[in-house]
Scaffold this motif. Sequence first.
Motif, PDB file in Angstrom:
ATOM      1  N   ILE A  69     -18.630 -11.956  -4.156  1.00 48.48           N
ATOM      2  CA  ILE A  69     -18.363 -11.852  -2.714  1.00 48.48           C
ATOM      3  C   ILE A  69     -16.975 -12.464  -2.527  1.00 48.48           C
ATOM      4  CG2 ILE A  69     -19.043 -12.600  -0.398  1.00 48.48           C
ATOM      5  CD1 ILE A  69     -21.913 -12.605  -1.317  1.00 48.48           C
ATOM      6  N   PRO A  70     -15.972 -11.634  -2.265  1.00 46.01           N
ATOM      7  CA  PRO A  70     -14.593 -12.105  -2.305  1.00 46.01           C
ATOM      8  C   PRO A  70     -14.219 -12.900  -1.057  1.00 46.01           C
ATOM      9  CG  PRO A  70     -14.620  -9.825  -1.619  1.00 46.01           C
ATOM     10  CD  PRO A  70     -16.057 -10.199  -1.891  1.00 46.01           C
ATOM     11  N   ILE A  71     -13.417 -13.914  -1.241  1.00 45.86           N
ATOM     12  CA  ILE A  71     -12.786 -14.620  -0.117  1.00 45.86           C
ATOM     13  C   ILE A  71     -11.298 -14.341  -0.270  1.00 45.86           C
ATOM     14  CG2 ILE A  71     -12.445 -16.855   0.998  1.00 45.86           C
ATOM     15  CD1 ILE A  71     -15.073 -17.734  -0.319  1.00 45.86           C
ATOM     16  N   THR A  72     -10.781 -13.504   0.618  1.00 42.89           N
ATOM     17  CA  THR A  72      -9.433 -12.986   0.368  1.00 42.89           C
ATOM     18  C   THR A  72      -8.761 -12.544   1.665  1.00 42.89           C
ATOM     19  OG1 THR A  72      -8.169 -11.332  -0.886  1.00 42.89           O
ATOM     20  CG2 THR A  72     -10.289 -10.625  -0.011  1.00 42.89           C
ATOM     21  N   ASP A  73      -7.428 -12.507   1.630  1.00 41.66           N
ATOM     22  CA  ASP A  73      -6.682 -11.900   2.732  1.00 41.66           C
ATOM     23  C   ASP A  73      -6.097 -10.552   2.312  1.00 41.66           C
ATOM     24  OD1 ASP A  73      -4.863 -12.826   0.907  1.00 41.66           O
ATOM     25  OD2 ASP A  73      -3.652 -13.969   2.337  1.00 41.66           O
ATOM     26  N   PHE A  74      -6.530 -10.045   1.170  1.00 51.86           N
ATOM     27  CA  PHE A  74      -6.075  -8.720   0.746  1.00 51.86           C
ATOM     28  C   PHE A  74      -6.686  -7.691   1.711  1.00 51.86           C
ATOM     29  CE2 PHE A  74      -6.707  -4.833  -1.827  1.00 51.86           C
ATOM     30  CZ  PHE A  74      -5.360  -4.543  -2.083  1.00 51.86           C
ATOM     31  N   PRO A  75      -5.860  -6.869   2.347  1.00 50.07           N
ATOM     32  CA  PRO A  75      -6.363  -6.045   3.459  1.00 50.07           C
ATOM     33  C   PRO A  75      -7.401  -4.987   3.066  1.00 50.07           C
ATOM     34  CG  PRO A  75      -3.960  -6.155   3.503  1.00 50.07           C
ATOM     35  CD  PRO A  75      -4.399  -6.727   2.195  1.00 50.07           C
ATOM     36  N   ILE A 111      -9.857  -4.870   0.738  1.00 48.95           N
ATOM     37  CA  ILE A 111     -10.895  -5.307  -0.196  1.00 48.95           C
ATOM     38  C   ILE A 111     -12.188  -4.514  -0.040  1.00 48.95           C
ATOM     39  CG2 ILE A 111     -11.883  -7.143   1.248  1.00 48.95           C
ATOM     40  CD1 ILE A 111     -11.026  -7.441  -2.517  1.00 48.95           C
ATOM     41  N   ARG A 112     -12.385  -3.850   1.106  1.00 55.45           N
ATOM     42  CA  ARG A 112     -13.573  -3.001   1.279  1.00 55.45           C
ATOM     43  C   ARG A 112     -13.256  -1.513   1.029  1.00 55.45           C
ATOM     44  NH1 ARG A 112     -17.971  -5.292   0.174  1.00 55.45           N
ATOM     45  NH2 ARG A 112     -18.887  -3.341   0.862  1.00 55.45           N
ATOM     46  N   GLN A 113     -12.118  -1.246   0.405  1.00 53.82           N
ATOM     47  CA  GLN A 113     -11.794   0.116  -0.004  1.00 53.82           C
ATOM     48  C   GLN A 113     -11.764   0.167  -1.522  1.00 53.82           C
ATOM     49  OE1 GLN A 113     -11.404   2.242   2.411  1.00 53.82           O
ATOM     50  NE2 GLN A 113      -9.604   1.830   3.638  1.00 53.82           N
ATOM     51  N   LYS A 163     -22.294  -7.019   0.469  1.00 51.85           N
ATOM     52  CA  LYS A 163     -21.037  -7.757   0.583  1.00 51.85           C
ATOM     53  C   LYS A 163     -20.314  -7.970  -0.746  1.00 51.85           C
ATOM     54  CE  LYS A 163     -22.399 -10.002   4.837  1.00 51.85           C
ATOM     55  NZ  LYS A 163     -22.454 -11.167   5.680  1.00 51.85           N
ATOM     56  N   ARG A 166       0.865  -1.177   0.000  1.00 47.69           N
ATOM     57  CA  ARG A 166       0.000   0.000   0.000  1.00 47.69           C
ATOM     58  C   ARG A 166       0.901   1.227   0.000  1.00 47.69           C
ATOM     59  NH1 ARG A 166      -2.181  -0.235   4.952  1.00 47.69           N
ATOM     60  NH2 ARG A 166      -4.018  -1.483   4.507  1.00 47.69           N
TER      61      ARG A 166
END
Lengths: 700, 700
Positions: free
Chosen positions: B287-293, B295-297, B317, B122
Amino acid sequence: MVFTIWGLKSIQIRFKFDFFSFCLERFHIMSATAAPDYIDVLIIGAGPAGLMLANWLGRCGVKTRIVDKRGSKIYNGQADGLQCRTLEIFDSFGFADQAWKESNHMLEICFWNPDEQGRLRRSGRIPDTIPGISRFQQVVLHQGRIERFFLDSIKEHSDISVERGVLPTEFSFDDAKAADFEDYPISVTLRTLSEEEAAPPQQQQHHRSSTGRETVSDGLFRSNLAADDTNELIQAAEKRNRVDQVELVKAKFLIGCDGAHSWVRRQLGYVLEGDSTDYIWGVLDIIPITDFPDIRQRCAIHSASHGSVMVIPRENKLVRLYIQLQATEHETGGRKADRSWITPEVILQSAQRILHPYKLDYTYCDWWTGYQIGQRVGNEFSLKERVFLAGDAVHTHSPKAGQGMNVSMQDTYNLGWKIAHVVKGYSDGSILKTYQTERRQIALDLIEFDHRFSRLFSGRPAKDILDEEGVSMEEFQAAFEKGNEFASGTAVDYGPSILVAKTDKSHENIVSKSNLATGVLVGKRMPSFKVLNQSDARPWHLQELLPSTGRWRLLVFPGDLTNPETKQRFGNLGEKLGARDSFIRRFTPPSQPVDSVIEVLTVHAGPRISIELQDLPAAFHPYDEKLGWDYWKVFVDDQSYHEGHGQAYAKYGINPAHGASVIVRPDQYVSWVGEMDNYEEMAGFFSGFMKEQTNTKSEE
Amino acid sequence: MVFTIWGLKSIQIRFKFDFFSFCLERFHIMSATAAPDYIDVLIIGAGPAGLMLANWLGRCGVKTRIVDKRGSKIYNGQADGLQCRTLEIFDSFGFADQAWKESNHMLEICFWNPDEQGRLRRSGRIPDTIPGISRFQQVVLHQGRIERFFLDSIKEHSDISVERGVLPTEFSFDDAKAADFEDYPISVTLRTLSEEEAAPPQQQQHHRSSTGRETVSDGLFRSNLAADDTNELIQAAEKRNRVDQVELVKAKFLIGCDGAHSWVRRQLGYVLEGDSTDYIWGVLDIIPITDFPDIRQRCAIHSASHGSVMVIPRENKLVRLYIQLQATEHETGGRKADRSWITPEVILQSAQRILHPYKLDYTYCDWWTGYQIGQRVGNEFSLKERVFLAGDAVHTHSPKAGQGMNVSMQDTYNLGWKIAHVVKGYSDGSILKTYQTERRQIALDLIEFDHRFSRLFSGRPAKDILDEEGVSMEEFQAAFEKGNEFASGTAVDYGPSILVAKTDKSHENIVSKSNLATGVLVGKRMPSFKVLNQSDARPWHLQELLPSTGRWRLLVFPGDLTNPETKQRFGNLGEKLGARDSFIRRFTPPSQPVDSVIEVLTVHAGPRISIELQDLPAAFHPYDEKLGWDYWKVFVDDQSYHEGHGQAYAKYGINPAHGASVIVRPDQYVSWVGEMDNYEEMAGFFSGFMKEQTNTKSEE
């Protein structure tokens, strides 16, 4: 004749059954022969209290029926003030915004009194709602719209529909079944009225008087000056000798939301205790034509010797006037507590005398009525926690303070989730005792408030300091200001109980530590300040995170998570909450999501960019195989981009270096405040009334 | 066969007419025999641009029809970003609150780029909407909901209904009638399709792949990678040889809101000018399944060598991903600009490569599509101010900036009131020329913005300062920040015209004095700050006082009315405005209320309690025999009880000791700023294009 066998929910078999009509004169004969309908909850009365309850139970998935003897809903007039707290509750069901948009907002109260020459003058202004008390302010909106919001909400979220023109005619209660909350101790016979029977005797026609004034409808038929018509309805229906529309219902719970003349209350033999006065008031909803300067403000107007007027500006250019009637002997023929002499013209003339020298007239009157001031409270609110009374069935008073509808809706808002939790097996029946302990006190407070307020308002203004019979206008304004917190609905403070762990030992061994969150008062509703979602920086009012879904909430305020010790304590709590045998898991049915009975929400002290959601224990943002991580459980007290800084920690009185946890009931009232990581006390609190789910069901 | 005679609006007579079916092969034969339907406006296309226009015209009472070749509205996917300005416009129609409530709010943009080791990091955060630019922030909501708001609004406020599965097949224009705006120069033949013809070829079935991933529907059929199907629809319909659903419409105005392949544009022989690129992008709503920090931005992610992803978090979602596709030769078979190789799996794999080392997957996909980046603008927007093109019919570009739907709706928001004023005879036709001058410039600005933005976004990040082919990430972020004002929609600045009197002499002799209100820019939309209603102290955003009703507004900012000189100037203005021969009265039909064409609103500088409404001239709060005084026209810049102080004078840059007046168009754009009491210049401005009503009609 047509004969319907009830109880078969989806199929109603109809016979032509003329022969039997002779011997079926009394419908309980028929009820005994048809299969009864078994339901969880039967609500009598579809006014605001009944609709609030149906809405609540519908959201919680409780099998509910709601009936009302009237064939149609209210379209004009009636109660219309909405407290701040009521709007908060509406918001928890998702429709406060609609009420807020359509309503008239009341910002300022003006006091008008005679000056030393006896001429009417504005003597003061105060804010209508105490600034900062709530994120909403008091507004005014026609009761018909409020009922519509509930009906739309019920329709959207459940399969409940209001059965109109349906009257309960017989009631029995099986004491032997009262202790088992899975059994049906209540039997009620319901009769469906014909359309003409169910029509209210309200004059719905437009009426134009010789003066050119137009009147739409009057509400005297529902006034406390009118007699109850329930018995007449029953007798008339029985005389008709039709048994085609009679049904027997078996219910776990029966709720009487059926007004001041409550049929349910009469079945229980309970009474309203209190008095009425000689004060008679008239009400006009008009589009005013006037030179009175404050007609769009809420005003309390005392004339020197012609009585008082309260002005309540409304939506759609309407203004409601509450007008003290000082009818002459000639006008009344001496029948003071009789409604026959009350007409819009009589009410208007009284208002004109009081407002002199200002002029008042109208060409359009939307609604009018009259009432007699009195205050009464029910002696009992419940029969063995299976039959409950709510709303006007247990408290009646004068309408001017705009409290009645609010307190009535809040009665059933208090009751709804408790019934739902017992029906669903989450809680044992003991929580239901808190309905009477919590709500009867509110009713007593309400009539005490109304009594004081009405006396001050109906009295003649004191001429000077020696005039002891007159009302001091300084005292009146002071009482008004003091009453404002009560009138906002936010002052409600439920006493200690199994659901409210105050700071003394009232709740077994669970004792709140109020010093950890000095702005969060145990027993009162959780106050609301803005916090930001950790994942997307969106600001939310904390109350918006507490919608009425029937869930308990554990609000964790860990403090500053950049402090390693705080992070450690928070991590420990997360580990315990996330364990397979945590109280959250034990009190949640294994087949349901982990947050469906007790939801954990976190508000850390920030700054937001100091942490990453992924670094927090999973208990605070649960993972779902199909939906991924939950991004809507962790929040932060930080500066927003567009809406300022909520200062939530400061306003909740929580030290960011120490933290606190708060247990909030499904109705947003605070149950417990304690150490942020005191898992044992949280578990102890819930164990006081909740039922283990893993032992009784093994679906997992 | 069934044969319908059209043109009889309420009665549709149907014949069995088998014999004639042989000779009626071509429907224009039939059209020529049936009586045509005469209407004011025919709109082709019921997407956002068409619905905005129908809604506007419906509010203004213009006789309008709107047709769309598709048989049903859009349910998934499509454009979904809403600019601040679009929300302001929605609010002017009364439904911004619904969009605001249901949408996902975008607060922050994060930039992700490869660090020196090539690992994704980031690199920055900025607010998504520039703080203070509007009272709304940019949000995201599915296009289907937006169309629903319009449909509900149209239904509530007019008798217009969208005619679906209706296709225009022939067009003619009578030049001789073009100059008379009461005549009907336009003829269009409409054909009603069968249900199966009108069904979009979108795969609506749920599809679950072997990986367990579920896909609901794709949007490729509407992508710019797909060919237009209008001609096929016409030919297929002609082949069927059915003439039962053909109709001739005669219209004063025809508006083509029929998309990038616009049939209306083709009838006029106009073209879109511009280019497309080789960049191919895929779109996934999952609806994403992710560890990308983040994802809600909203995120702009540049990978080192696998292309770029834009993340747009959505409601329910969902997250929308715009993913640059770098298909291998093997995958595409060399057919790069062909959609056949684009599948959700291909798009997902590209995203996974770009997001590495973060993981991304889904089990639920709501919608997906692909597109090729390009920018084109129509060479002409209008034929003789009788036929107009709007939306995608005159500008196409890439969707990532969330602009397209907004600019399209704003095209018709610009046009609607102008047509209404000409149809109703308030204005002469000259005002319609401003549609092309105002909106074509916006379209050019848009594609310029999109071109720059797309290039920066699709390019590979520069490895270092010497890497000239790569895109500098600093330049990218700077461009993004600069683009934010443009992207908010509030930067729109209409050039000088008969409707916009800038500070030079562009508008005959009417010249704005911008120094009197330095925060009010002529040609831009009126900014909004909070003011209080004089009569009830309620705070309103000034824009809330400017709903889209079709009225012009004269905003009078008199300044401090306790100053006798100011009060005198204000009184003089009130006298002139209130005179029987004032321009307001002359330009308003005598049978209509005085505020129905030009409404006068006052905002004085306060304090509120320093004046009484009754002391102001009647022109500022008109009296009505039945409704009394108007309490909703006079406002004040003062402290509110609960919402702070709007500081409107300070923010509008108006000196309370001097004042100013502002003329605001029905679409909230500023036409003129001048001396508070310069009645002559106000009258001169309106006289430039408005038609005297008293001379032409003598109903009074």
